[in-house]
Write a protein that holds these residues in place. Structure first.
Motif, PDB file in Angstrom:
ATOM      1  N   SER A 190      -3.568   5.602   5.299  1.00 17.75           N
ATOM      2  CA  SER A 190      -3.602   4.265   5.884  1.00 17.75           C
ATOM      3  C   SER A 190      -4.972   3.627   5.766  1.00 17.75           C
ATOM      4  O   SER A 190      -5.096   2.397   5.866  1.00 17.75           O
ATOM      5  CB  SER A 190      -3.191   4.314   7.354  1.00 17.75           C
ATOM      6  OG  SER A 190      -4.203   4.888   8.157  1.00 17.75           O
ATOM      7  N   ALA A 191      -6.005   4.442   5.574  1.00 18.83           N
ATOM      8  CA  ALA A 191      -7.358   3.899   5.405  1.00 18.83           C
ATOM      9  C   ALA A 191      -7.665   3.527   3.962  1.00 18.83           C
ATOM     10  O   ALA A 191      -8.705   2.927   3.684  1.00 18.83           O
ATOM     11  CB  ALA A 191      -8.389   4.919   5.903  1.00 18.83           C
ATOM     12  N   MET A 192      -6.757   3.885   3.041  1.00 20.31           N
ATOM     13  CA  MET A 192      -6.964   3.520   1.641  1.00 20.31           C
ATOM     14  C   MET A 192      -6.806   2.014   1.475  1.00 20.31           C
ATOM     15  O   MET A 192      -6.037   1.367   2.202  1.00 20.31           O
ATOM     16  CB  MET A 192      -5.955   4.256   0.752  1.00 20.31           C
ATOM     17  CG  MET A 192      -6.110   5.761   0.744  1.00 20.31           C
ATOM     18  SD  MET A 192      -4.731   6.609  -0.081  1.00 20.31           S
ATOM     19  CE  MET A 192      -4.843   5.898  -1.722  1.00 20.31           C
ATOM     20  N   THR A 234       0.357  13.920   9.900  1.00 21.72           N
ATOM     21  CA  THR A 234      -0.320  12.830  10.605  1.00 21.72           C
ATOM     22  C   THR A 234      -1.692  12.584  10.002  1.00 21.72           C
ATOM     23  O   THR A 234      -2.101  11.429   9.796  1.00 21.72           O
ATOM     24  CB  THR A 234      -0.464  13.162  12.097  1.00 21.72           C
ATOM     25  OG1 THR A 234       0.818  13.482  12.635  1.00 21.72           O
ATOM     26  CG2 THR A 234      -1.043  11.982  12.860  1.00 21.72           C
ATOM     27  N   LEU A 235      -2.420  13.661   9.720  1.00 20.84           N
ATOM     28  CA  LEU A 235      -3.750  13.506   9.128  1.00 20.84           C
ATOM     29  C   LEU A 235      -3.651  12.882   7.745  1.00 20.84           C
ATOM     30  O   LEU A 235      -4.473  12.036   7.372  1.00 20.84           O
ATOM     31  CB  LEU A 235      -4.446  14.868   9.053  1.00 20.84           C
ATOM     32  CG  LEU A 235      -4.709  15.552  10.408  1.00 20.84           C
ATOM     33  CD1 LEU A 235      -5.283  16.943  10.193  1.00 20.84           C
ATOM     34  CD2 LEU A 235      -5.646  14.715  11.256  1.00 20.84           C
ATOM     35  N   ALA A 236      -2.642  13.292   6.976  1.00 18.72           N
ATOM     36  CA  ALA A 236      -2.457  12.709   5.648  1.00 18.72           C
ATOM     37  C   ALA A 236      -2.145  11.223   5.751  1.00 18.72           C
ATOM     38  O   ALA A 236      -2.715  10.392   5.019  1.00 18.72           O
ATOM     39  CB  ALA A 236      -1.341  13.441   4.903  1.00 18.72           C
ATOM     40  N   MET A 237      -1.241  10.859   6.669  1.00 16.34           N
ATOM     41  CA  MET A 237      -0.903   9.447   6.846  1.00 16.34           C
ATOM     42  C   MET A 237      -2.104   8.648   7.350  1.00 16.34           C
ATOM     43  O   MET A 237      -2.295   7.481   6.975  1.00 16.34           O
ATOM     44  CB  MET A 237       0.263   9.308   7.813  1.00 16.34           C
ATOM     45  CG  MET A 237       1.607   9.738   7.250  1.00 16.34           C
ATOM     46  SD  MET A 237       2.223   8.644   5.953  1.00 16.34           S
ATOM     47  CE  MET A 237       2.752   7.234   6.921  1.00 16.34           C
ATOM     48  N   ALA A 268       6.198  10.927   6.288  1.00 16.28           N
ATOM     49  CA  ALA A 268       6.004   9.875   7.295  1.00 16.28           C
ATOM     50  C   ALA A 268       6.719  10.228   8.589  1.00 16.28           C
ATOM     51  O   ALA A 268       6.187   9.997   9.687  1.00 16.28           O
ATOM     52  CB  ALA A 268       6.502   8.542   6.760  1.00 16.28           C
ATOM     53  N   GLY A 269       7.919  10.794   8.491  1.00 18.66           N
ATOM     54  CA  GLY A 269       8.635  11.189   9.696  1.00 18.66           C
ATOM     55  C   GLY A 269       7.944  12.322  10.433  1.00 18.66           C
ATOM     56  O   GLY A 269       7.814  12.301  11.665  1.00 18.66           O
ATOM     57  N   LEU A 270       7.477  13.325   9.685  1.00 20.49           N
ATOM     58  CA  LEU A 270       6.756  14.437  10.306  1.00 20.49           C
ATOM     59  C   LEU A 270       5.490  13.960  11.001  1.00 20.49           C
ATOM     60  O   LEU A 270       5.099  14.503  12.039  1.00 20.49           O
ATOM     61  CB  LEU A 270       6.400  15.486   9.254  1.00 20.49           C
ATOM     62  CG  LEU A 270       7.515  16.422   8.794  1.00 20.49           C
ATOM     63  CD1 LEU A 270       7.025  17.293   7.648  1.00 20.49           C
ATOM     64  CD2 LEU A 270       7.994  17.294   9.941  1.00 20.49           C
ATOM     65  N   ALA A 271       4.846  12.950  10.431  1.00 15.66           N
ATOM     66  CA  ALA A 271       3.597  12.445  11.003  1.00 15.66           C
ATOM     67  C   ALA A 271       3.784  11.902  12.411  1.00 15.66           C
ATOM     68  O   ALA A 271       2.817  11.813  13.178  1.00 15.66           O
ATOM     69  CB  ALA A 271       3.014  11.363  10.095  1.00 15.66           C
ATOM     70  N   SER A 305       0.850  -1.194   0.000  1.00 18.80           N
ATOM     71  CA  SER A 305       0.000   0.000   0.000  1.00 18.80           C
ATOM     72  C   SER A 305       0.882   1.239   0.000  1.00 18.80           C
ATOM     73  O   SER A 305       2.078   1.176   0.303  1.00 18.80           O
ATOM     74  CB  SER A 305      -0.906   0.023   1.238  1.00 18.80           C
ATOM     75  OG  SER A 305      -0.133   0.170   2.412  1.00 18.80           O
ATOM     76  N   LEU A 306       0.266   2.355  -0.331  1.00 20.70           N
ATOM     77  CA  LEU A 306       0.986   3.625  -0.275  1.00 20.70           C
ATOM     78  C   LEU A 306       1.416   3.929   1.153  1.00 20.70           C
ATOM     79  O   LEU A 306       2.519   4.436   1.394  1.00 20.70           O
ATOM     80  CB  LEU A 306       0.101   4.754  -0.807  1.00 20.70           C
ATOM     81  CG  LEU A 306       0.697   6.162  -0.741  1.00 20.70           C
ATOM     82  CD1 LEU A 306       2.002   6.254  -1.520  1.00 20.70           C
ATOM     83  CD2 LEU A 306      -0.316   7.199  -1.249  1.00 20.70           C
ATOM     84  N   PHE A 307       0.576   3.605   2.126  1.00 23.10           N
ATOM     85  CA  PHE A 307       0.921   3.837   3.525  1.00 23.10           C
ATOM     86  C   PHE A 307       2.197   3.098   3.889  1.00 23.10           C
ATOM     87  O   PHE A 307       3.123   3.670   4.481  1.00 23.10           O
ATOM     88  CB  PHE A 307      -0.242   3.382   4.419  1.00 23.10           C
ATOM     89  CG  PHE A 307       0.080   3.409   5.880  1.00 23.10           C
ATOM     90  CD1 PHE A 307       0.166   4.605   6.561  1.00 23.10           C
ATOM     91  CD2 PHE A 307       0.307   2.230   6.588  1.00 23.10           C
ATOM     92  CE1 PHE A 307       0.480   4.633   7.919  1.00 23.10           C
ATOM     93  CE2 PHE A 307       0.606   2.249   7.930  1.00 23.10           C
ATOM     94  CZ  PHE A 307       0.690   3.452   8.610  1.00 23.10           C
TER      95      PHE A 307
END
Length: 874
Positions: free
Chosen positions: A845-847, A838-841, A751-754, A549-551
């Motif tokens: 992650s729900a995709m 974080t919101l983007a990740m 991902a690190g910022l999240a 997955s992209l996540f």
């Protein structure tokens, strides 16, 4: 060393030029005449207490000094001993434009007027004007009509005494409230271009334009400039820059223009008033022609330059740079000239910024509150600077290192085949996943090993029984143990496995239950133990599901950056972080250290540090020899990083003496890399506090802008600089050391910022608590729906919204033409990026996961090589 000399000389020259360039000449005509008038509050008023009662001695000393410069002073009140001014001024031939302080306290207003009436009678030839109130309308203390009533009362009292009566207000207040001019004898207009954000070069034309507007608005009324001046220190306001040079240039230009135009005026003000720093902000203290101690702040003749003390500032910057950069270059001998110049330039830029901050911090009249703020800011700035330098060192080594610092000779070690006990701890793990792990171990191309599978505290036999049965089918070298009531989390389980290790095993390896190892793992790693100094051999954590997955792809890029950059750099200085999988140690050394630490939830890193403290060495193999699975959800991703950061703080608290005070065999480089590796996480903890403070301060600024000013630009600049350096390091190093695809660098950054907020909370919690439980990272989870995912990120969502609301409120209250406001807004926006990530990740992650299978070869790795011949350069 020529490299160091050239780098230091280049940067020293650049710093000197940068300071000298700022010392540009300013157009400022000489003034040899007298001031028509000066506004006067006494000197030496540093606090409100100093302002309570002014002594006659103080008034006499001040007025005697001012008599050499002007024929008239304007006061603002007749209380607190200032009623003696007319009598003393008369002794020195000075006229007094008497000020009556008018505000919302009606009883006080009447006392002021009564005192003033007494003075009119006693000194009719000294008092030439009366200002009934000062900026009373601007402060909204009274309605205009009530102020007009006071003006009429005073006018009736002074009629036939040739005393003119008015009030003092900024020019725009007169324009906006023309009824204010109905009863006055003249228009007492304040011309303070600084407060309007007018630049120095436009200030005099600006005053001329406003004078024309006032003449048009009040035809027939004399226009008196009640205040005109420029501050010598304080924050930049739009285009207005406070400085002593600018104050000198404005004052001399204004005096020359006033003579040419025939203005009637008072220069604000005679002496600096440090007590005003509270109600008006720091700039309020610095409007005097003389400082609070009565020393002249500038000359009225001669050349004026923008930064006359540039040489002392340059010397301070260069000396600071030379000291810090020399140490840094000594510690980085393997960098070529361009790397040395880069690091020296970074240190030089930081040195110049620090000198500029101190120079512009308005410390001349600093109070205990000012120093209290610095006590808070200095450690935060020091930490941020340390993180910035650490990131730049890693960047320089990654881009320009010319040789390795370590040479390891493994000789004929490939023929040495000591027995390895491989420990696989399990707790409530999917049995099919563990069975695949065991099958890969069974296929190792190394004959002398055993496997101990220790399942601890799993309650459901349906989970661990299949693993036990499978071990039986794999033969006697696979031993399975199920234990209940094991204490000490993963460390407790590993200690149980260590106690059950075969007596003839000399090495202990640990892998996580999801790892599928390469058949060549032990063939590659074990030979390094031929060197008796080597106690630890670590291979990277790698993952086999990054293509699902992209996540997971983004998580993979974030993980890989550390193992392909940070661990490689640490290995150069024998300072790697031990990880609880793909690691091999000497059993004897482990036993001498007492095994794993059950008090620490990152027991692997803690044991590795203890090995270094005893003088042992470690090896990092910079290619993949085994691959596990990554967290499936944002919740698991955050949980894992929270454990790592919390455990790091446990280690820091337990080992701080060895890291900072000595008493162990840790080298300076090892101490540096362990502490520097944790500093970005500690910075995340401070960032959490900074965000809370920034939001709280913005609320105060919005609710009470008269009492709470914008913070110093330097405070926001530190946060912006740290974010910029960390982001640019990732974007510059990643294509060089990990993947040439720039999108991978961006994926790693997001991902690190999240994880920043999660890490920050873990750091703060870890510093102040010690016993949070070990929480395993779930494996092979089903994806969670978006609603559940967003609930996990609800805290980040709330803070993200709050930060942008604060940015909008700042823009609405202060405008976008205010430099300090723009910097504060930029800081709030930058602080929101980790929360946006974080919101983007969470959303990603729900995709739905991709249907393609994970790639068979790691995206950043290569085929496993054979054991190289000696010597080996790592």
């Amino acid at each position: 060393m020529m490299r160091n000399f050239v780098a230091l000389a280049l940067v020293a020259g650049a710093l000197t030029f940068a300071w000298a360039w700022q010392d540009q000449p300013l157009q400022a005509p000489d003034w040899t005449g007298r001031f028509q008038g000066m506004s006067y509050n006494p000197s030496h008023l540093y606090t409100d207490e100093d302002h309570e009662q002014i002594s006659e001695e103080r008034l006499r000393a001040d007025l005697a000094q001012l008599a050499a410069y002007t024929d008239r002073v304007r006061t603002y009140s007749v209380s607190r001993g200032l009623d003696r001014v007319p009598a003393i001024a008369g002794d020195y031939g000075l006229k007094v434009s008497l000020g009556i302080w008018i505000d919302g306290d009606r009883a006080h207003n009447h006392r002021e007027i009564d005192t003033a009436l007494r003075l009119f009678r006693a000194h009719p030839h000294i008092i030439d004007r009366v200002f009934v109130g000062n900026e009373t309308v601007l402060r909204a203390d009274l309605p205009v009509e009530e102020l007009n009533g006071y003006i009429r009362q005073v006018k009736r009292a002074v009629q036939n005494r040739r005393i003119e009566v008015s009030t003092g207000e900024p020019w725009n207040v007169w324009i906006a409230t023309p009824e204010l001019g109905r009863d006055v004898d003249f228009i007492g207009a304040h011309m303070l271009p600084y407060w309007e954000g007018v630049s120095l070069d436009r200030a005099i034309p600006h005053i001329a334009q406003r004078m024309g507007e006032l003449r048009d608005a009040f035809p027939g009324k004399p226009i008196v400039i009640g205040e005109a001046g420029w501050p010598s220190e304080g924050r930049i306001r739009k285009g207005s820059v406070p400085s002593k040079a600018n104050q000198a240039a404005f004052t001399r230009r204004f005096l020359d223009s006033a003579k040419e135009q025939g203005y009637d005026y008072y220069v604000i003000e005679a002496y600096d008033q440090p007590w005003k720093a509270g109600p008006e902000g720091a700039v309020g203290a610095y409007w005097g022609v003389f400082d609070a101690a009565t020393e002249a702040k500038f000359s009225l003749t001669g050349i004026v330059t923008a930064l006359p003390n540039w040489d002392s500032l340059a010397i301070a910057s260069v000396m600071m740079m030379l000291f810090a950069a020399a140490l840094l270059l000594w510690a980085t001998p393997h960098l070529p000239l361009q790397g040395a110049v880069f690091l020296t330039g970074i240190v030089g830029a930081i040195s110049m910024a620090l000198v500029a901050i101190v120079h512009g911090a308005a410390l001349e009249y600093a109070t205990l509150w000012t120093y209290a703020v610095f006590v808070i800011i200095v450690p935060v700035a020091f930490l941020a600077i340390t993180v910035i330098i650490g990131e730049c060192v890693e960047l320089a080594h990654s881009l320009w290192r010319t040789q390795s610092g370590r040479t390891l000779n493994i000789g004929a070690a490939r023929h040495n085949r000591p027995k390895v006990s491989i420990h696989v701890p399990c707790y409530n793990e999917p049995p099919a996943m563990v069975i695949e792990t065991l099958n890969k171990l069974a296929a190792l191309a190394y004959e002398n090993f055993e496997v101990i599978v220790l399942d601890n505290n799993t309650r459901d036999p349906a989970v661990w029984r299949p693993v036990e049965d499978h071990c039986a089918t794999l033969g006697p070298r696979f031993r399975f143990f199920h234990l209940d009531g094991v204490k000490g989390f993963k460390a407790g389980a590993l200690n149980e496995a260590l106690a059950r290790t075969a007596p003839d095993a000399s090495l202990v390896a640990v892998i996580d239950s999801d790892y599928q190892v390469s058949p060549e793992w032990l063939n590659v790693a074990v030979p390094y133990f031929a060197d008796p100094k080597i106690a630890l051999v670590q291979a990277p954590q790698d993952y086999r599901d990054e293509g699902e997955s992209l996540f997971k792809s983004m998580c993979y890029q974030e993980y890989t950056g550390f193992f392909r950059i940070g661990m490689v750099e640490r290995d150069e200085y024998n300072a790697i972080i031990q990880h609880g999988t793909m690691t091999i140690m000497r059993k004897e050394t482990m036993l001498s250290q007492g095994g794993w630490a059950p008090w620490c939830i990152t027991e692997d890193s803690e044991l590795g540090l203890r090995l270094f403290e005893e003088g042992h060495e470690a090896v990092y193999i910079n290619y993949s020899l085994g691959r596990g699975v990554m967290p499936d959800t944002i919740a698991a991703f955050k949980l894992q990083r929270h454990r790592w950061a919390y455990g790091a703080m446990q280690i820091l608290k337990r080992h701080w003496r060895e890291l900072f005070l000595g008493g162990s065999r840790l080298t300076l480089a090892q101490r540096y890399h362990f502490v520097a590796g944790w500093l970005p996480w500690i910075a995340d903890g401070l960032a959490v506090l900074f965000v809370v403070g920034a939001l709280f301060w913005t609320v105060l600024m919005t609710a009470a802008p008269k009492h709470f000013d914008l913070p110093m630009a330097s405070l926001a600049s530190v946060a912006l600089g740290l974010f910029f350096v960390k982001t640019m390091k990732t974007l510059l190093i990643y294509p060089q050391r990990v993947s040439r695809r720039m999108r991978h660098a961006w994926m790693a950054s997001v991902a690190g910022l999240a994880l920043s907020h999660t890490v920050g909370k873990a750091v703060l919690s870890g510093l102040f608590t010690s016993s949070q439980p070990f929480k395993r990272t779930p494996k092979l989870e089903e994806g969670a729906p978006l609603r559940t995912i967003l609930a996990v990120a609800s805290e980040e969502l709330a803070i993200f919204i709050a930060l942008w609301a604060a940015a909008v409120a700042t823009a609405l209250n202060w405008g976008l033409d205010e430099p300090v406001a723009v910097i504060w807004i930029a800081m709030l926006a930058v602080q929101s990026l980790p929360y946006a990530s974080t919101l983007a990740m969470a959303w990603i992650s729900a995709m739905p996961a991709a249907v393609r299978r994970p790639a068979a070869v790691p995206a950043t790795g290569a085929a496993v090589p054979v054991v190289p011949a000696a010597p080996t350069q790592l």
